[in-house]
Design an enzyme around this catalytic site. Sequence first.
Site, PDB file in Angstrom:
ATOM      1  N   GLU A  60     -12.910  64.082  59.086  1.00 15.27           N
ATOM      2  CA  GLU A  60     -12.748  63.065  57.882  1.00 15.27           C
ATOM      3  C   GLU A  60     -13.888  62.347  57.490  1.00 15.27           C
ATOM      4  OE1 GLU A  60     -10.589  63.498  60.758  1.00 15.27           O
ATOM      5  OE2 GLU A  60      -8.899  64.044  59.839  1.00 15.27           O
ATOM      6  N   HIS A 129       1.225  58.753  62.014  1.00 15.44           N
ATOM      7  CA  HIS A 129       1.323  59.174  60.670  1.00 15.44           C
ATOM      8  C   HIS A 129       2.355  58.472  59.996  1.00 15.44           C
ATOM      9  CE1 HIS A 129       0.027  62.779  63.096  1.00 15.44           C
ATOM     10  NE2 HIS A 129       0.217  63.732  61.881  1.00 15.44           N
TER      11      HIS A 129
END
Lengths: 326, 355
Positions: A60, A129
């Site tokens: 990322e 999440h």
Amino acid sequence: MSKITLLEAVNMALQYELQRDSNMVLLGEDIGLNGGVFRATANLQSEFGPTRVMDTPLAESMIAGVAIGMAVQGLHPVAEIQFMGFIYAAMEQIVGHAARLRNRTCGRLSCPLVIRAPFGGGIHAPEHHSESTETLFAHIPGLRVVIPSSPKRAYGLLLAAIRNPDPVIFLEPKRIYRAVKHTIANDGHALPLDSCFTLREGRDITLVTWGAQVMETLEAAEVLAHKGVKAEVIDVATLKPLDMKTIYSSVAYTGRCIIIHEAARSFGAGAEIAANLAEHALQDLKAPVVRVCGYDTVMPLLRNEHYYLPSSRDIVTAAEKLVSFN
Amino acid sequence: MIFNPLNNDMTSATELHSKRQYDTYPLDSKQLIAAYKVMRLTRLFDHKCIALQRTGQIGTYPSCEGAEAIGVGTAQAMRSDDVFVPYYRDQAAQIVRGVQLEEMLLYWGGDERGSDFKGPRQDMPNCIPISTQCTHACGIASAFKIRHQKRVSVCSLGDGATSKGDFAEALNLAAVWQLPVVFVINSNQWAISVPRHRQCAAKQLIDKATAAGFTGVQVDGNNFGAVVTTVAAAIARARAGKGPGLIECLSYRLSDHTTADDASRYRQKRELEQARQQDPLTQLSAQLRARGEWNDSLEAELNAHCHRHIDRAVANYQNTPIRSAESMFEHLYAERPAQLDWQFARIKTQELNDE
């Protein structure tokens, strides 16, 4: 024109802009052939090729750093971080570079990029999440934080974000990715950034919110209407820079304000809005400003996430209490 | 075994140099003299900056003493339309790239205009957060590749920076995407107080390129010829679409980490003295003198010229008016959002009150 979901609106905006702007590129994990884990980029690689729609290795921070390098060179990268829970590795790049590049070079270089990430709870996803940590970005000077809450606003705001010459963190409320469908003309019409949207007018109380909580809040406003309480609902849409003017003018009529967000209560964006009201609109207030928020806890795993998330019922309860405050 | 460039049990930088026979590369005297001149200018400017910091005229400053051959070699190997992605000890390369001395003084003196380079408009500003520039270099190279431009981005970093994930992530991507990017490590044996062998157990930092699927090259970073020819070869490869390069330049940080550091707390005096024997400037000057291309009078002339140049830059820096208080809003966004208007108005009033 057909009716499409928020998710499809994201896809449509990306497709429109890839066609219009030859400098625009997409990059991220699994966004190519797979079309993204939510399918936000479905079919875009087959239409525009792997040079415009790039699958990256799984890192990322690298995705954000590469997007910065591309943007500095005049490309308009739109990077996808698969879930907000994984964006923290990219924080150094976003905060330390993207947000300040224009300023630190006196405008010689700039960073016209968008980082998209799905955020928020309510879809029974695994650990990491479901969080809502938009405040982390809203605190950073030089960034824009944009959060759509309907298919129409997803389309128009994403186009505006891509065309904006500065870095934009575009957070997509995944819980309502497929919740409603809107008829949207695919005409490339962007909506204004840096402005709130008043979704429902009412003179009794102002409900300020963003993201998936817009749905809960609209539901609450409907319930309140049946009880004779007319609620004004404001979708903040651009969290940074925050359009307090729209909120002030609403509160000038209602004198009462509730801020609703999924993110943890302490140091959340609700505190910023409340502080602004206290500083600049105290004389308009007939009651204390109230927040309906997530708890100051770690987001529970899926079995208990509904206890954490604010519901329309919580909003109705808080609103009823507030309208009877004297 | 612990890696130590000063330990003869290991392959020393000098041996590497002779093994690779860099002297056979066709470096003409003109290029060597040009390089030596910039290296000397950098060294003298560096000393001036330290003096300016000590007398309170600029802020904390990271000396580049010992890195001159790496910087000049790297920048001389580049084309002007390539992009340089520096860290914060790259004064030598930046001077070659056309960054003005007064811009560097402005930057370290605390003025953002120091990064508004009048020369290399597309070069990145100094990168302070370690290793984070590596992925920017990949993004820049990716833009070149997407546009079919035959340009290369060249990224500079220290040996400590190779420990960070950003470096590994950048090498990995550069190889997968076959990007026209070259990474040059100034392996100066110290990351503030942490010596090279405490930074990484691999004998060579270029082994990290092997992990990413390409081959790196180690060179003597004190030898200008070795650096320029190696970097030029890597850049030519990258420009030809043959993928990324990694060059580890073995050198020694002859200075403290910055003016805020005191290396005598953690570093042996003897080690520093030994390293000084391999000073890149002394080596290049000796090479030129051996060719009959350099002498004391040329050296004196060069020194005088450099001092004049530096003095002029210092005067320009000192005569640059301080930016207005509200300038902090000027380039925050392309256009100042209306939300910031009242803060902007407030700082203007504050400035008036301060006057």
